[in-house]
Design an enzyme around this catalytic site. Structure first.
Site, PDB file in Angstrom:
ATOM      1  N   HIS A  48      24.080 -17.923 -27.611  1.00 29.88           N
ATOM      2  CA  HIS A  48      22.991 -18.462 -26.775  1.00 29.88           C
ATOM      3  C   HIS A  48      21.870 -19.096 -27.611  1.00 29.88           C
ATOM      4  O   HIS A  48      21.587 -20.292 -27.456  1.00 29.88           O
ATOM      5  CB  HIS A  48      22.477 -17.388 -25.817  1.00 29.88           C
ATOM      6  CG  HIS A  48      21.199 -17.751 -25.143  1.00 29.88           C
ATOM      7  ND1 HIS A  48      21.095 -18.844 -24.297  1.00 29.88           N
ATOM      8  CD2 HIS A  48      19.960 -17.209 -25.205  1.00 29.88           C
ATOM      9  CE1 HIS A  48      19.837 -18.932 -23.873  1.00 29.88           C
ATOM     10  NE2 HIS A  48      19.145 -17.957 -24.406  1.00 29.88           N
ATOM     11  N   HIS A  72      14.384 -17.284 -30.615  1.00 28.65           N
ATOM     12  CA  HIS A  72      13.550 -17.153 -29.416  1.00 28.65           C
ATOM     13  C   HIS A  72      13.743 -15.848 -28.648  1.00 28.65           C
ATOM     14  O   HIS A  72      12.874 -15.452 -27.884  1.00 28.65           O
ATOM     15  CB  HIS A  72      13.718 -18.373 -28.499  1.00 28.65           C
ATOM     16  CG  HIS A  72      14.915 -18.314 -27.602  1.00 28.65           C
ATOM     17  ND1 HIS A  72      16.138 -18.801 -27.968  1.00 28.65           N
ATOM     18  CD2 HIS A  72      15.084 -17.825 -26.351  1.00 28.65           C
ATOM     19  CE1 HIS A  72      17.000 -18.621 -26.997  1.00 28.65           C
ATOM     20  NE2 HIS A  72      16.397 -18.020 -25.998  1.00 28.65           N
ATOM     21  N   ASP A  73      14.869 -15.170 -28.837  1.00 30.99           N
ATOM     22  CA  ASP A  73      15.080 -13.932 -28.090  1.00 30.99           C
ATOM     23  C   ASP A  73      14.992 -12.670 -28.945  1.00 30.99           C
ATOM     24  O   ASP A  73      15.200 -11.572 -28.430  1.00 30.99           O
ATOM     25  CB  ASP A  73      16.450 -13.967 -27.382  1.00 30.99           C
ATOM     26  CG  ASP A  73      16.383 -14.698 -26.046  1.00 30.99           C
ATOM     27  OD1 ASP A  73      15.300 -14.723 -25.428  1.00 30.99           O
ATOM     28  OD2 ASP A  73      17.414 -15.269 -25.625  1.00 30.99           O
ATOM     29  N   GLU A  76      12.078 -10.217 -27.836  1.00 29.05           N
ATOM     30  CA  GLU A  76      12.303  -9.629 -26.521  1.00 29.05           C
ATOM     31  C   GLU A  76      13.498  -8.664 -26.517  1.00 29.05           C
ATOM     32  O   GLU A  76      13.439  -7.612 -25.893  1.00 29.05           O
ATOM     33  CB  GLU A  76      12.576 -10.768 -25.541  1.00 29.05           C
ATOM     34  CG  GLU A  76      12.163 -10.465 -24.130  1.00 29.05           C
ATOM     35  CD  GLU A  76      12.268 -11.727 -23.294  1.00 29.05           C
ATOM     36  OE1 GLU A  76      11.768 -12.790 -23.728  1.00 29.05           O
ATOM     37  OE2 GLU A  76      12.864 -11.652 -22.216  1.00 29.05           O
ATOM     38  N   ASP A  77      14.557  -9.039 -27.211  1.00 34.34           N
ATOM     39  CA  ASP A  77      15.808  -8.278 -27.084  1.00 34.34           C
ATOM     40  C   ASP A  77      16.150  -7.389 -28.278  1.00 34.34           C
ATOM     41  O   ASP A  77      17.096  -6.624 -28.226  1.00 34.34           O
ATOM     42  CB  ASP A  77      16.989  -9.233 -26.848  1.00 34.34           C
ATOM     43  CG  ASP A  77      16.832 -10.009 -25.548  1.00 34.34           C
ATOM     44  OD1 ASP A  77      16.084  -9.530 -24.679  1.00 34.34           O
ATOM     45  OD2 ASP A  77      17.440 -11.083 -25.418  1.00 34.34           O
ATOM     46  N   ASP A 139      16.200 -23.485 -23.421  1.00 34.53           N
ATOM     47  CA  ASP A 139      16.649 -22.136 -23.094  1.00 34.53           C
ATOM     48  C   ASP A 139      17.162 -22.098 -21.653  1.00 34.53           C
ATOM     49  O   ASP A 139      18.252 -21.609 -21.357  1.00 34.53           O
ATOM     50  CB  ASP A 139      15.445 -21.184 -23.271  1.00 34.53           C
ATOM     51  CG  ASP A 139      15.770 -19.739 -22.948  1.00 34.53           C
ATOM     52  OD1 ASP A 139      16.911 -19.312 -23.183  1.00 34.53           O
ATOM     53  OD2 ASP A 139      14.855 -19.028 -22.475  1.00 34.53           O
TER      54      ASP A 139
HETATM   55 MN    MN Z   1      17.022 -17.173 -24.098  1.00 36.67          MN
END
Ligand code: MN
Length: 483
Positions: A48, A72-73, A76-77, A139
């Site tokens: 992704h 970018h993630d 958050e993840d 995204d």
């Molecule tokens: Mn994303």
């Protein structure tokens, strides 16, 4: 869309060979962080961020943007902090990642409240760095491309949100290619039958008119060559969703004056007008279809001459005459500046957002009036990125939200102007202040000398959130004074 790291890095090498090292590092870092995580499709999660970075690299995005796309993630993840990104890479990349990271505090009362807070954050982020919107759109595009793996409920939610917020944002920054993709993909999930039916109507009519449009391209090419005007010609077909919107209430595709369009690209502005004359010498123009968006570009800087002509078999074809540079900006909007301005692109984007789009001012103004995230985001969707019509106030062309009345327009100019609104003249006639403005209206507001405040009922007549909030505020003030 399946992209390998090799394909991605080769693409980066082709336009930005000096930054391959740090971009590779960002990829390895993200790969390590997302290790063991999977997408709903069952594939490793890294596909992704890689796809997002690939979309960005296709726009020739700068190093920091591509790195932020890869990373970018991770905040958050994964258990990565912004400080870590700042240290490992640079503070600018950390800022970009922060701008696209969703708020995850647990103290939101509902999902809706959290969604509004996140959009609020994105909007404020864009005010500081336009690149945040581009990463967010890339995204979203990849998420839509892989939406079939999500539950039906999530699909509808994502697709609807894209139609409401992300596609208009893409249009706002002039990124037409992105907007078309976002809209068509969302439309497919929201209305599968409509999508299939409209696609069929489009391909049938395109086949049926192919001989005429081919002939036109040959004839125009010959004439321009005889006149020694260097040029390029392209056929453009309207997107599925745009066609659907225009025919859903019984309209016929053959009656759309802009379904088929031939783009005629030339080198200079002067040649655009010259080419217009040449085209009109070949084919009769359809009345009332001429638009000069070169002398008066659309609010998102779209520039072109439009004129619909009757080609062979009397097929209506819109001619879109513009320069190559206009074409690039028309298709890519702000993202075109990476190519046009290279290292200075970020500054140019921010400058345009501020001075041409008045984005920063509009956002500041909105956040002054709208005190909660929901009002703010809805006001933004309507007043900033929503559909606009051009009206004339005196000599000035002004873009107002579609559906605006004199009340909306007055309050969009400020609380005091709204509170002083007495009456309005449209095209020389006095009309009710509840009359909705139309494209091209000449508008003249009559203001009282002193503010009398909003009149009862105005809140319900006005159509923009901004006016409604201002009216409520005006009412409170008026009421307080009269007590
Ligand atoms: Mn994303």
């Amino acid at each position: 869309m399946q992209v390998t790291f090799e394909e991605f890095i080769n693409l980066v090498k082709a336009y930005n060979p000096d930054e391959v090292e740090i971009i590779t590092k960002a990829y390895r870092f993200a790969e390590e962080c997302h290790k063991g995580q999977h997408r709903e499709s069952g594939e490793p999660y890294i596909i992704h961020p890689l796809a997002v970075a690939w979309i960005l690299a296709n726009m020739h995005a700068d190093r920091d943007t591509v790195c932020a796309g890869l990373l970018h993630d991770v905040v958050e993840d994964c258990d990565v902090t912004l400080e870590q990104i700042s240290r490992e890479f640079n503070p600018k990349i950390a800022e970009l990642v922060d701008g696209v990271t969703n708020l995850t505090q647990v103290d939101f009362k509902s999902k809706t409240e959290r969604d509004y807070a996140n959009k609020n954050k994105i909007i404020l982020g864009i005010s500081k760095d336009a690149r945040i919107v581009v990463i967010k759109l890339a995204d979203r595009l990849h998420n839509l491309l892989t939406l079939q793996y999500k539950s039906q409920e999530k699909r509808i939610k994502k697709a609807a949100e894209t139609m409401q917020f992300y596609a208009p944002l893409a249009r706002y920054i002039g990124a037409e290619v992105l907007r078309r993709k976002l809209e068509d993909l969302s439309f497919k999930f929201l209305n599968p039958e409509g999508y299939v039916e409209t696609s069929k109507i489009i391909s049938d009519y395109s086949n049926q008119t192919q001989l005429s449009t081919n002939q036109m391209m040959i004839d125009i090419h010959r004439l321009l060559e005889d006149e020694k005007v260097p040029h390029a010609l392209k056929l453009r077909i309207k997107s599925v969703y745009s066609v659907y919107q225009r025919i859903k209430d019984g309209g016929k595709i053959e009656n759309l004056h802009d379904f088929l369009a031939i783009k005629l690209l030339v080198e200079s502005k002067k040649e655009c007008y010259n080419a217009l004359g040449l085209v009109h010498s070949l084919y009769p123009p359809m009345p009332k279809t001429f638009k000069d968006y070169i002398s008066q570009p659309k609010p998102n800087m779209y520039s072109s001459i439009h004129t619909t002509v009757f080609g062979p078999e009397l097929v209506a074809v819109q001619m879109q005459i513009r320069t190559h540079e206009m074409e690039k900006i028309n298709l890519q909007g702000l993202t075109a500046y990476w190519d046009l301005f290279q290292g200075k692109a970020v500054d140019v984007m921010q400058e345009i957002l501020r001075d041409k789009y008045h984005f920063i001012q509009s956002v500041k103004e909105l956040s002054r009036i709208m005190k909660n995230s929901q009002d703010f985001v809805q006001g933004f969707e309507q007043n900033v990125i929503g559909d606009k019509v051009a009206i004339y106030d005196g000599e000035h062309q002004v873009f107002v939200s579609a559906g605006s009345t004199a009340i909306d327009y007055a309050y969009s100019r400020g609380q005091e102007i709204g509170d002083r609104l007495d009456s309005v003249f449209v095209n020389g006639q006095q009309v009710d202040v509840s009359t909705v403005f139309e494209q091209g209206d000449r508008v003249h507001l009559i203001l009282s000398e002193y503010p009398h405040g909003p009149l009862p009922g105005w809140e319900h007549i006005s159509t923009t959130v901004q006016a409604q909030v201002s009216i409520r505020r005006g009412m409170r003030k008026k009421y307080a004074i009269h007590q």
